[in-house]
Design a protein around this motif. Structure first.
Motif, PDB file in Angstrom:
ATOM      1  N   ALA A  44      25.220  76.900  34.513  1.00 15.07           N
ATOM      2  CA  ALA A  44      25.466  75.486  34.773  1.00 15.07           C
ATOM      3  C   ALA A  44      24.268  74.823  35.440  1.00 15.07           C
ATOM      4  O   ALA A  44      23.872  73.711  35.075  1.00 15.07           O
ATOM      5  N   VAL A  45      23.693  75.498  36.413  1.00 16.35           N
ATOM      6  CA  VAL A  45      22.525  74.936  37.106  1.00 16.35           C
ATOM      7  C   VAL A  45      21.349  74.793  36.143  1.00 16.35           C
ATOM      8  O   VAL A  45      20.666  73.761  36.121  1.00 16.35           O
ATOM      9  N   ILE A  56      44.381  68.520  38.845  1.00 13.81           N
ATOM     10  CA  ILE A  56      43.066  69.083  38.537  1.00 13.81           C
ATOM     11  C   ILE A  56      42.067  67.970  38.270  1.00 13.81           C
ATOM     12  O   ILE A  56      40.906  68.046  38.668  1.00 13.81           O
ATOM     13  N   GLY A  57      42.543  66.908  37.600  1.00 13.63           N
ATOM     14  CA  GLY A  57      41.663  65.780  37.311  1.00 13.63           C
ATOM     15  C   GLY A  57      41.183  65.092  38.578  1.00 13.63           C
ATOM     16  O   GLY A  57      40.008  64.726  38.698  1.00 13.63           O
ATOM     17  N   ARG A  58      42.099  64.902  39.540  1.00  8.20           N
ATOM     18  CA  ARG A  58      41.704  64.282  40.814  1.00  8.20           C
ATOM     19  C   ARG A  58      40.704  65.151  41.561  1.00  8.20           C
ATOM     20  O   ARG A  58      39.736  64.653  42.149  1.00  8.20           O
ATOM     21  N   LEU A  59      40.933  66.472  41.522  1.00  7.52           N
ATOM     22  CA  LEU A  59      40.003  67.385  42.177  1.00  7.52           C
ATOM     23  C   LEU A  59      38.639  67.341  41.499  1.00  7.52           C
ATOM     24  O   LEU A  59      37.597  67.340  42.165  1.00  7.52           O
ATOM     25  N   ALA A  60      38.653  67.272  40.160  1.00  6.38           N
ATOM     26  CA  ALA A  60      37.400  67.197  39.411  1.00  6.38           C
ATOM     27  C   ALA A  60      36.655  65.903  39.711  1.00  6.38           C
ATOM     28  O   ALA A  60      35.431  65.881  39.859  1.00  6.38           O
ATOM     29  N   SER A  63      36.835  64.139  42.480  1.00  8.28           N
ATOM     30  CA  SER A  63      36.267  64.235  43.828  1.00  8.28           C
ATOM     31  C   SER A  63      35.027  65.112  43.841  1.00  8.28           C
ATOM     32  O   SER A  63      34.023  64.795  44.492  1.00  8.28           O
ATOM     33  N   THR A  64      35.111  66.223  43.081  1.00 11.88           N
ATOM     34  CA  THR A  64      33.966  67.136  42.993  1.00 11.88           C
ATOM     35  C   THR A  64      32.764  66.436  42.395  1.00 11.88           C
ATOM     36  O   THR A  64      31.636  66.575  42.872  1.00 11.88           O
ATOM     37  N   ARG A  65      33.016  65.664  41.346  1.00 13.60           N
ATOM     38  CA  ARG A  65      31.909  64.961  40.699  1.00 13.60           C
ATOM     39  C   ARG A  65      31.249  63.985  41.661  1.00 13.60           C
ATOM     40  O   ARG A  65      30.016  63.880  41.708  1.00 13.60           O
ATOM     41  N   GLY A  66      32.076  63.253  42.438  1.00 15.56           N
ATOM     42  CA  GLY A  66      31.518  62.299  43.373  1.00 15.56           C
ATOM     43  C   GLY A  66      30.630  62.965  44.414  1.00 15.56           C
ATOM     44  O   GLY A  66      29.543  62.468  44.724  1.00 15.56           O
ATOM     45  N   ILE A  67      31.069  64.111  44.934  1.00 15.29           N
ATOM     46  CA  ILE A  67      30.295  64.828  45.944  1.00 15.29           C
ATOM     47  C   ILE A  67      28.995  65.373  45.352  1.00 15.29           C
ATOM     48  O   ILE A  67      27.912  65.210  45.916  1.00 15.29           O
ATOM     49  N   VAL A  68      29.110  66.031  44.191  1.00 12.00           N
ATOM     50  CA  VAL A  68      27.941  66.645  43.557  1.00 12.00           C
ATOM     51  C   VAL A  68      26.923  65.595  43.144  1.00 12.00           C
ATOM     52  O   VAL A  68      25.711  65.773  43.335  1.00 12.00           O
ATOM     53  N   ASP A  69      27.403  64.471  42.587  1.00 10.88           N
ATOM     54  CA  ASP A  69      26.474  63.434  42.117  1.00 10.88           C
ATOM     55  C   ASP A  69      25.724  62.771  43.262  1.00 10.88           C
ATOM     56  O   ASP A  69      24.624  62.241  43.069  1.00 10.88           O
ATOM     57  N   ARG A  70      26.320  62.796  44.458  1.00  9.29           N
ATOM     58  CA  ARG A  70      25.601  62.241  45.607  1.00  9.29           C
ATOM     59  C   ARG A  70      24.490  63.172  46.083  1.00  9.29           C
ATOM     60  O   ARG A  70      23.501  62.731  46.670  1.00  9.29           O
ATOM     61  N   LEU A  71      24.668  64.461  45.831  1.00 10.57           N
ATOM     62  CA  LEU A  71      23.688  65.444  46.280  1.00 10.57           C
ATOM     63  C   LEU A  71      22.620  65.741  45.233  1.00 10.57           C
ATOM     64  O   LEU A  71      21.465  65.986  45.559  1.00 10.57           O
ATOM     65  N   LEU A  72      23.025  65.723  43.955  1.00 12.08           N
ATOM     66  CA  LEU A  72      22.126  66.091  42.872  1.00 12.08           C
ATOM     67  C   LEU A  72      22.165  65.029  41.782  1.00 12.08           C
ATOM     68  O   LEU A  72      23.200  64.385  41.567  1.00 12.08           O
ATOM     69  N   PRO A  73      21.042  64.834  41.074  1.00  7.80           N
ATOM     70  CA  PRO A  73      20.986  63.795  40.045  1.00  7.80           C
ATOM     71  C   PRO A  73      21.877  64.127  38.856  1.00  7.80           C
ATOM     72  O   PRO A  73      21.981  65.276  38.439  1.00  7.80           O
ATOM     73  N   ALA A  74      22.530  63.120  38.305  1.00  5.16           N
ATOM     74  CA  ALA A  74      23.363  63.293  37.117  1.00  5.16           C
ATOM     75  C   ALA A  74      22.492  63.170  35.869  1.00  5.16           C
ATOM     76  O   ALA A  74      21.433  62.532  35.898  1.00  5.16           O
ATOM     77  N   PRO A  75      22.890  63.776  34.751  1.00  9.13           N
ATOM     78  CA  PRO A  75      22.108  63.678  33.517  1.00  9.13           C
ATOM     79  C   PRO A  75      22.017  62.243  33.023  1.00  9.13           C
ATOM     80  O   PRO A  75      22.894  61.422  33.300  1.00  9.13           O
ATOM     81  N   LYS A  76      20.967  61.934  32.296  1.00  5.74           N
ATOM     82  CA  LYS A  76      20.826  60.620  31.685  1.00  5.74           C
ATOM     83  C   LYS A  76      21.916  60.442  30.643  1.00  5.74           C
ATOM     84  O   LYS A  76      22.437  61.392  30.096  1.00  5.74           O
ATOM     85  N   GLY A  77      22.210  59.164  30.340  1.00  2.00           N
ATOM     86  CA  GLY A  77      23.255  58.901  29.370  1.00  2.00           C
ATOM     87  C   GLY A  77      24.607  59.325  29.908  1.00  2.00           C
ATOM     88  O   GLY A  77      25.418  59.892  29.196  1.00  2.00           O
ATOM     89  N   GLU A  78      24.834  59.055  31.173  1.00  2.00           N
ATOM     90  CA  GLU A  78      26.030  59.517  31.869  1.00  2.00           C
ATOM     91  C   GLU A  78      27.295  59.022  31.169  1.00  2.00           C
ATOM     92  O   GLU A  78      27.419  57.848  30.831  1.00  2.00           O
ATOM     93  N   GLY A  86      26.607  67.724  33.943  1.00  2.22           N
ATOM     94  CA  GLY A  86      25.821  67.853  35.158  1.00  2.22           C
ATOM     95  C   GLY A  86      26.177  69.062  36.006  1.00  2.22           C
ATOM     96  O   GLY A  86      26.843  69.995  35.559  1.00  2.22           O
ATOM     97  N   TYR A  87      25.740  69.016  37.270  1.00  2.00           N
ATOM     98  CA  TYR A  87      25.904  70.154  38.177  1.00  2.00           C
ATOM     99  C   TYR A  87      27.365  70.429  38.538  1.00  2.00           C
ATOM    100  O   TYR A  87      27.672  71.480  39.105  1.00  2.00           O
ATOM    101  N   SER A  88      28.266  69.508  38.238  1.00  2.00           N
ATOM    102  CA  SER A  88      29.679  69.703  38.566  1.00  2.00           C
ATOM    103  C   SER A  88      30.247  70.944  37.897  1.00  2.00           C
ATOM    104  O   SER A  88      31.180  71.569  38.423  1.00  2.00           O
ATOM    105  N   VAL A  89      29.696  71.320  36.743  1.00  2.00           N
ATOM    106  CA  VAL A  89      30.180  72.498  36.024  1.00  2.00           C
ATOM    107  C   VAL A  89      30.024  73.756  36.873  1.00  2.00           C
ATOM    108  O   VAL A  89      30.829  74.694  36.773  1.00  2.00           O
ATOM    109  N   ALA A  90      29.008  73.787  37.726  1.00  2.00           N
ATOM    110  CA  ALA A  90      28.761  74.969  38.551  1.00  2.00           C
ATOM    111  C   ALA A  90      29.917  75.258  39.495  1.00  2.00           C
ATOM    112  O   ALA A  90      30.160  76.412  39.854  1.00  2.00           O
ATOM    113  N   VAL A  91      30.659  74.221  39.899  1.00  2.00           N
ATOM    114  CA  VAL A  91      31.757  74.389  40.843  1.00  2.00           C
ATOM    115  C   VAL A  91      32.887  75.233  40.239  1.00  2.00           C
ATOM    116  O   VAL A  91      33.656  75.873  40.966  1.00  2.00           O
TER     117      VAL A  91
END
Length: 239
Positions: free
Chosen positions: A16-17, A79-83, A85-100, A158-163
């Motif tokens: 994922a990374v 699971i969707g709500r957890l996902a 929330s995870t995306r929001g946290i990860v995207d603040r720390l690491l850049p999201a792919p282009k064409g989001e 993006g990096y959210s998959v790593a979670v």
């Protein structure tokens, strides 16, 4: 000592990374075409697993009852709500792919691959097999596929998959440790029906990843829990 769950989780994490890091360097058309392709192996594995069934009625009933339970407890929404929330946290720390992609598109794919990584028949059987025999070969082999699958999906999500590696490892460890208690109480017919129900989830996941039909795959997860007990009851009282 168990090693399979850790190898599998590590492969998902590293894949994922690596995929997220390469995302902005891959052509958009390549990412668009590769992501749905991974729904095809899921459907192929599903057919193989379903063909092993012992009682078709058990598989159908497990799917129906499991889906009802999942809908009543709002499992996929949770699971969707957890996902989300995870995306929001990860995207603040690491850049999201282009064409989001949109939030709805992200959740559609993320929930599907969570089931693919954490509730696949190969992972469940591999974890229980290692718990009983100490042989990690099934999970190690699965790790190779999961590495590339995580890499491809991370180019889009993006990096959210790593979670996903966290619940993946925890579920496999729980299955491996409980296998010593569960497997001796089962019969070949119960195991076959359990595998077929897992195939049902994999088939629904494949359709969802390919964009053919957005089945609520996460809501089907309870079907795995009731498959073996229902198979035992069917064999005992109906045959």
């Amino acid at each position: 000592m168990l090693i399979g769950p850790y190898v599998n989780g590590g492969a998902t994490l590293i894949g994922a990374v690596a995929g997220a890091m390469l995302a902005n360097h891959l052509p958009e058309r390549l990412r668009t075409s590769l992501t749905p392709f991974f729904g095809i192996p899921s459907m192929v594995m599903a057919v193989v697993m379903i063909m092993k069934l012992s009682h078709l009625q058990v598989v159908v009933l497990s799917g129906i009852v499991g889906l009802i339970i999942g809908e009543l407890i709002y499992l996929e929404k949770g699971i969707g709500r957890l996902a989300s929330s995870t995306r929001g946290i990860v995207d603040r720390l690491l850049p999201a792919p282009k064409g989001e992609m949109t939030q709805e598109q992200f959740l559609e794919k993320f929930v599907a691959i969570t089931v693919l990584f954490c509730a696949s028949g190969t992972g469940i059987f591999g974890a229980m097999h290692e718990g009983m025999t100490g042989d990690s070969s099934i999970l190690v082999t699965k790790s190779i596929l999961d590495f590339f699958t995580a890499m491809i999906f991370a180019t889009a999500l993006g990096y959210s998959v790593a979670v996903i590696c966290v619940p993946q490892v925890l579920i496999q460890l729980a299955l491996a440790f409980s296998a010593v208690l569960i497997v001796p109480l089962t019969t070949p017919a119960m195991q076959a029906d359990f595998s077929a129900v897992g195939g049902l989830l994999m088939l629904a996941t494949g359709f969802r990843i390919c964009g053919i039909k957005p089945f609520p795959v996460a809501n089907l997860i309870p079907a795995l829990v009731i498959a073996m007990p229902l198979s035992a009851l069917w064999t005992t009282y109906i045959g």
